[in-house]
Design a protein around this motif. Structure first.
Motif, mmCIF file in Angstrom:
data_model
loop_
_atom_site.group_PDB
_atom_site.id
_atom_site.type_symbol
_atom_site.label_atom_id
_atom_site.label_comp_id
_atom_site.label_asym_id
_atom_site.label_seq_id
_atom_site.Cartn_x
_atom_site.Cartn_y
_atom_site.Cartn_z
ATOM 1 N N TYR A 1 53.357 7.028 42.465
ATOM 2 C CA TYR A 1 54.422 7.765 41.537
ATOM 3 C C TYR A 1 54.684 8.907 42.226
ATOM 4 C CZ TYR A 1 51.294 5.461 37.931
ATOM 5 O OH TYR A 1 50.668 4.545 37.280
ATOM 6 N N ARG B 1 58.169 12.389 41.682
ATOM 7 C CA ARG B 1 59.068 12.961 40.615
ATOM 8 C C ARG B 1 60.235 13.577 41.690
ATOM 9 N NH1 ARG B 1 55.403 11.101 38.325
ATOM 10 N NH2 ARG B 1 54.847 11.789 35.994
ATOM 11 N N GLU B 2 61.311 13.554 41.298
ATOM 12 C CA GLU B 2 62.408 14.102 41.996
ATOM 13 C C GLU B 2 63.439 14.889 41.065
ATOM 14 O OE1 GLU B 2 64.847 11.360 44.926
ATOM 15 O OE2 GLU B 2 66.064 11.490 42.947
ATOM 16 N N CYS B 3 63.761 16.212 41.489
ATOM 17 C CA CYS B 3 64.525 16.951 40.923
ATOM 18 C C CYS B 3 66.091 16.454 41.043
ATOM 19 C CB CYS B 3 64.512 18.581 41.824
ATOM 20 S SG CYS B 3 65.742 19.630 40.672
ATOM 21 N N GLY C 1 61.999 16.132 46.169
ATOM 22 C CA GLY C 1 61.078 15.278 45.414
ATOM 23 C C GLY C 1 59.513 15.492 45.919
ATOM 24 N N SER C 2 58.592 15.163 45.152
ATOM 25 C CA SER C 2 57.305 15.187 45.294
ATOM 26 C C SER C 2 56.784 14.351 46.278
ATOM 27 C CB SER C 2 56.513 15.179 43.830
ATOM 28 O OG SER C 2 56.411 13.843 43.662
ATOM 29 N N ALA D 1 53.276 14.567 38.385
ATOM 30 C CA ALA D 1 53.760 15.529 37.400
ATOM 31 C C ALA D 1 53.641 17.011 37.665
ATOM 32 C CB ALA D 1 53.078 14.989 36.052
ATOM 33 N N ILE E 1 56.143 19.210 39.482
ATOM 34 C CA ILE E 1 57.528 19.591 38.642
ATOM 35 C C ILE E 1 57.195 21.206 38.363
ATOM 36 C CG2 ILE E 1 58.733 19.503 36.597
ATOM 37 C CD1 ILE E 1 58.191 16.516 36.707
ATOM 38 N N TYR F 1 64.307 16.088 35.742
ATOM 39 C CA TYR F 1 63.525 15.364 36.667
ATOM 40 C C TYR F 1 63.624 14.009 36.519
ATOM 41 C CZ TYR F 1 61.975 20.233 37.871
ATOM 42 O OH TYR F 1 62.277 21.371 38.441
ATOM 43 N N THR F 2 63.375 13.058 37.610
ATOM 44 C CA THR F 2 63.322 11.673 37.275
ATOM 45 C C THR F 2 61.888 11.180 37.894
ATOM 46 O OG1 THR F 2 65.553 11.393 37.670
ATOM 47 C CG2 THR F 2 64.452 9.385 38.145
ATOM 48 N N GLU F 3 61.403 10.128 37.148
ATOM 49 C CA GLU F 3 60.048 9.704 37.664
ATOM 50 C C GLU F 3 60.639 8.458 38.359
ATOM 51 O OE1 GLU F 3 55.740 8.742 35.569
ATOM 52 O OE2 GLU F 3 57.537 7.949 34.358
#
Length: 77
Positions: free
Chosen positions: A27, A29-31, A37-38, A48, A51, A64-66
């Motif tokens: 997994y 996350r991306e701004c 991104g993470s 998560a 974020i 954000y996009t998962e």
């Protein structure tokens, strides 16, 4: 000139790879505002939490996009 032959027709099956040797599900996350991104992780909660840290330093970044990577496999039937 080329030649093409069909020897036999086979059915294929595709499904998530749940075998013990499958790659792990990951997994991230991306701004959506800046593209930062993470790190990719197997813990969905850690992704998560990234974020919260990002929005703390960038209050206007609220979209954000998962990103989930799941292993899949295919075999002839």
């Amino acid at each position: 000139m080329s030649t093409r032959a069909v020897i036999r027709q086979v059915d294929w099956t595709v499904q998530r790879d749940e075998e013990p040797d499958a790659k792990p599900r990951t997994y991230a996350r991306e701004c959506d505002v800046c593209g930062e991104g993470s790190p990719r992780t197997t813990d969905p909660d850690a992704a998560a939490e990234w974020i919260l840290g990002h929005v703390r330093t960038n209050p206007s970044h609220n979209s954000y996009t998962e990103i989930i990577k799941r292993p899949w496999r295919a075999w002839m039937g």
